[in-house]
Design a protein around this motif. Structure first.
Motif, PDB file in Angstrom:
ATOM      1  N   VAL A  33      31.133  36.399  40.134  1.00  0.00           N
ATOM      2  CA  VAL A  33      31.222  36.514  39.006  1.00  0.00           C
ATOM      3  C   VAL A  33      32.135  37.572  38.374  1.00  0.00           C
ATOM      4  N   THR A  34      32.352  38.611  39.476  1.00  0.00           N
ATOM      5  CA  THR A  34      33.522  39.565  39.007  1.00  0.00           C
ATOM      6  C   THR A  34      34.939  38.980  39.091  1.00  0.00           C
ATOM      7  N   VAL A  35      35.164  38.094  40.025  1.00  0.00           N
ATOM      8  CA  VAL A  35      36.535  37.586  40.044  1.00  0.00           C
ATOM      9  C   VAL A  35      36.420  36.599  38.428  1.00  0.00           C
ATOM     10  N   VAL A  36      35.691  35.804  38.352  1.00  0.00           N
ATOM     11  CA  VAL A  36      35.499  35.059  36.994  1.00  0.00           C
ATOM     12  C   VAL A  36      35.850  36.116  35.728  1.00  0.00           C
ATOM     13  N   CYS A  37      35.232  37.082  35.674  1.00  0.00           N
ATOM     14  CA  CYS A  37      35.318  38.102  34.629  1.00  0.00           C
ATOM     15  C   CYS A  37      36.356  38.611  34.581  1.00  0.00           C
ATOM     16  N   ALA A  38      36.961  39.192  35.787  1.00  0.00           N
ATOM     17  CA  ALA A  38      38.557  39.599  35.785  1.00  0.00           C
ATOM     18  C   ALA A  38      39.519  38.555  35.148  1.00  0.00           C
ATOM     19  N   LEU A  39      39.343  37.243  35.669  1.00  0.00           N
ATOM     20  CA  LEU A  39      40.246  36.209  34.944  1.00  0.00           C
ATOM     21  C   LEU A  39      40.112  35.943  33.378  1.00  0.00           C
ATOM     22  N   VAL A  40      38.871  36.100  33.121  1.00  0.00           N
ATOM     23  CA  VAL A  40      38.521  36.155  31.404  1.00  0.00           C
ATOM     24  C   VAL A  40      39.088  37.147  30.949  1.00  0.00           C
ATOM     25  N   PHE A  41      39.031  38.278  31.322  1.00  0.00           N
ATOM     26  CA  PHE A  41      39.451  39.663  30.727  1.00  0.00           C
ATOM     27  C   PHE A  41      41.172  39.522  30.522  1.00  0.00           C
ATOM     28  N   LEU A  42      41.713  39.005  31.728  1.00  0.00           N
ATOM     29  CA  LEU A  42      43.061  39.002  31.771  1.00  0.00           C
ATOM     30  C   LEU A  42      43.439  37.890  30.563  1.00  0.00           C
ATOM     31  N   LEU A  43      42.773  36.868  30.536  1.00  0.00           N
ATOM     32  CA  LEU A  43      43.301  35.851  29.469  1.00  0.00           C
ATOM     33  C   LEU A  43      43.031  36.725  27.975  1.00  0.00           C
ATOM     34  N   TRP A  44      42.060  37.479  27.594  1.00  0.00           N
ATOM     35  CA  TRP A  44      41.903  37.961  26.445  1.00  0.00           C
ATOM     36  C   TRP A  44      43.127  38.977  26.383  1.00  0.00           C
ATOM     37  N   LEU A  45      43.456  39.955  27.403  1.00  0.00           N
ATOM     38  CA  LEU A  45      44.355  41.024  27.245  1.00  0.00           C
ATOM     39  C   LEU A  45      45.730  40.099  26.942  1.00  0.00           C
ATOM     40  N   ASP A  46      45.865  38.953  27.583  1.00  0.00           N
ATOM     41  CA  ASP A  46      47.177  38.293  27.547  1.00  0.00           C
ATOM     42  C   ASP A  46      47.586  37.795  26.115  1.00  0.00           C
ATOM     43  N   ARG A  47      46.309  37.534  25.495  1.00  0.00           N
ATOM     44  CA  ARG A  47      46.583  36.910  24.013  1.00  0.00           C
ATOM     45  C   ARG A  47      46.726  38.009  23.022  1.00  0.00           C
ATOM     46  N   VAL A  48      46.091  39.361  23.147  1.00  0.00           N
ATOM     47  CA  VAL A  48      45.997  40.547  22.487  1.00  0.00           C
ATOM     48  C   VAL A  48      47.332  41.144  22.311  1.00  0.00           C
TER      49      VAL A  48
ATOM     50  N   LEU B  68      35.891  52.156  40.817  1.00  0.00           N
ATOM     51  CA  LEU B  68      37.126  51.558  41.855  1.00  0.00           C
ATOM     52  C   LEU B  68      37.206  52.718  42.956  1.00  0.00           C
ATOM     53  N   CYS B  69      36.922  54.050  42.660  1.00  0.00           N
ATOM     54  CA  CYS B  69      37.305  54.931  43.778  1.00  0.00           C
ATOM     55  C   CYS B  69      36.250  55.525  44.364  1.00  0.00           C
ATOM     56  N   GLY B  70      35.079  55.117  44.206  1.00  0.00           N
ATOM     57  CA  GLY B  70      33.781  55.722  44.269  1.00  0.00           C
ATOM     58  C   GLY B  70      33.226  55.532  46.053  1.00  0.00           C
ATOM     59  N   GLY B  71      34.115  54.438  46.515  1.00  0.00           N
ATOM     60  CA  GLY B  71      33.781  54.035  47.991  1.00  0.00           C
ATOM     61  C   GLY B  71      32.826  53.042  48.137  1.00  0.00           C
ATOM     62  N   VAL B  72      31.907  53.290  47.372  1.00  0.00           N
ATOM     63  CA  VAL B  72      30.777  52.310  47.406  1.00  0.00           C
ATOM     64  C   VAL B  72      30.531  51.304  46.133  1.00  0.00           C
ATOM     65  N   GLY B  73      31.738  51.252  45.520  1.00  0.00           N
ATOM     66  CA  GLY B  73      31.336  50.443  44.149  1.00  0.00           C
ATOM     67  C   GLY B  73      32.431  49.208  44.511  1.00  0.00           C
ATOM     68  N   LEU B  74      33.142  49.157  43.469  1.00  0.00           N
ATOM     69  CA  LEU B  74      34.163  47.731  43.177  1.00  0.00           C
ATOM     70  C   LEU B  74      34.657  47.414  44.470  1.00  0.00           C
ATOM     71  N   ILE B  75      35.004  48.243  45.446  1.00  0.00           N
ATOM     72  CA  ILE B  75      35.600  48.205  46.495  1.00  0.00           C
ATOM     73  C   ILE B  75      35.074  48.723  47.668  1.00  0.00           C
ATOM     74  N   TYR B  76      34.446  47.880  48.501  1.00  0.00           N
ATOM     75  CA  TYR B  76      33.726  48.478  49.804  1.00  0.00           C
ATOM     76  C   TYR B  76      34.485  48.286  50.688  1.00  0.00           C
ATOM     77  N   ALA B  77      34.501  49.431  51.602  1.00  0.00           N
ATOM     78  CA  ALA B  77      35.385  49.551  52.767  1.00  0.00           C
ATOM     79  C   ALA B  77      34.459  48.929  54.022  1.00  0.00           C
ATOM     80  N   ASP B  78      33.311  48.880  53.794  1.00  0.00           N
ATOM     81  CA  ASP B  78      32.526  48.456  54.976  1.00  0.00           C
ATOM     82  C   ASP B  78      32.090  46.592  54.505  1.00  0.00           C
ATOM     83  N   SER B  79      31.758  46.207  55.746  1.00  0.00           N
ATOM     84  CA  SER B  79      31.187  44.510  55.583  1.00  0.00           C
ATOM     85  C   SER B  79      29.880  44.602  54.775  1.00  0.00           C
ATOM     86  N   THR B  80      29.268  43.449  54.417  1.00  0.00           N
ATOM     87  CA  THR B  80      27.917  43.451  53.765  1.00  0.00           C
ATOM     88  C   THR B  80      27.008  43.923  54.810  1.00  0.00           C
ATOM     89  N   ASP B  81      26.902  43.596  56.053  1.00  0.00           N
ATOM     90  CA  ASP B  81      26.024  44.177  56.874  1.00  0.00           C
ATOM     91  C   ASP B  81      26.028  45.721  56.992  1.00  0.00           C
TER      92      ASP B  81
END
Length: 227
Positions: free
Chosen positions: A84-99, A164-177
């Motif tokens: 869902v996050t990937v799809v959201c990013a693509l749709v957001f970029l579509l909007w940003l490209d248009r504006v 993004l920079c919180g370490g446990v948010g959008l980018i996890y340094a750890d695996s799901t387990d």
């Protein structure tokens, strides 16, 4: 990145409909917020269930025990949230490209950042700390140079960086387990990161609506003048 005057830009670049792209972006951001809320619920469920007697899923030295039903469902929730996050990013970029295109047409000025940065600006280290916000600010500032940047842009960017920079948010340094093990031993940082990301999605949706409404108002004024 130099801003250049282009008197013929408005004629060469016709205005593009933006309301539909904005609606899609708002819906996608809402779905992303829901996805991360569900992830937070699973973090709470894991914390309440407690770590099994057999220990964490990742036993170390390349050994992984079989997942229980709750852990297995978290893997599904995590994968779905990522999609869902990937799809959201693509749709957001579509909007940003248009504006961005409309801002160039309305102002007669080239964007401060070249088209390639629409994508690279989010992933290139260091510059991703300011270029995406700069592109959004440029969309507003090029059309409304005498207006202050809406505060919601700064709120969105601050929350995005925190997630993004919180370490446990959008980018996890750890695996799901390993994230599952975190939920067992210390769930509060995970929940704090989830809350920040949900808030970032909400403010992003408000930002999209705010900037789209302002640009659409300017487009309507141009249309009335031309008619």
């Amino acid at each position: 990145m130099n801003e250049k005057e282009s008197p013929l830009a408005a004629q060469a670049s016709p205005l593009r409909p933006v309301r539909g792209a904005a609606r899609l972006a708002v819906v996608a951001l809402a779905l992303a917020g829901v996805a991360w809320t569900v992830r937070a619920v699973w973090h709470i469920r894991l914390a309440m269930a407690g770590e099994p007697a057999s220990g964490p899923p990742d036993q170390g030295n390349g050994v992984h025990r079989p997942l229980n039903a709750l852990e297995d469902s978290y893997h599904l929730v995590s994968s779905a949230g990522g999609a869902v996050t990937v799809v959201c990013a693509l749709v957001f970029l579509l909007w940003l490209d248009r504006v961005r295109d409309n801002a160039r047409a309305l102002s007669g000025k080239e964007p401060r950042y070249q088209y390639l940065w629409l994508f690279l600006g989010w992933i290139v280290p260091v510059v991703n700390l300011w270029i995406p916000r700069g592109m959004v600010a440029d969309v507003h500032g090029s059309v409304f140079p005498d207006r202050r940047l809406p505060a919601v842009v700064n709120w969105w960017w601050g929350l995005w960086l925190a997630g993004l920079c919180g370490g446990v948010g959008l980018i996890y340094a750890d695996s799901t387990d390993e994230v599952i093990a975190r939920a067992y031993t210390g769930v509060w940082p995970l929940l704090a990161a989830d809350l920040v990301i949900v808030a970032a999605a909400g403010t992003a949706a408000l930002m999209v609506r705010t900037l789209t409404a302002a640009q659409q108002q300017r487009m309507d004024e141009v249309a009335r003048t031309d008619s």
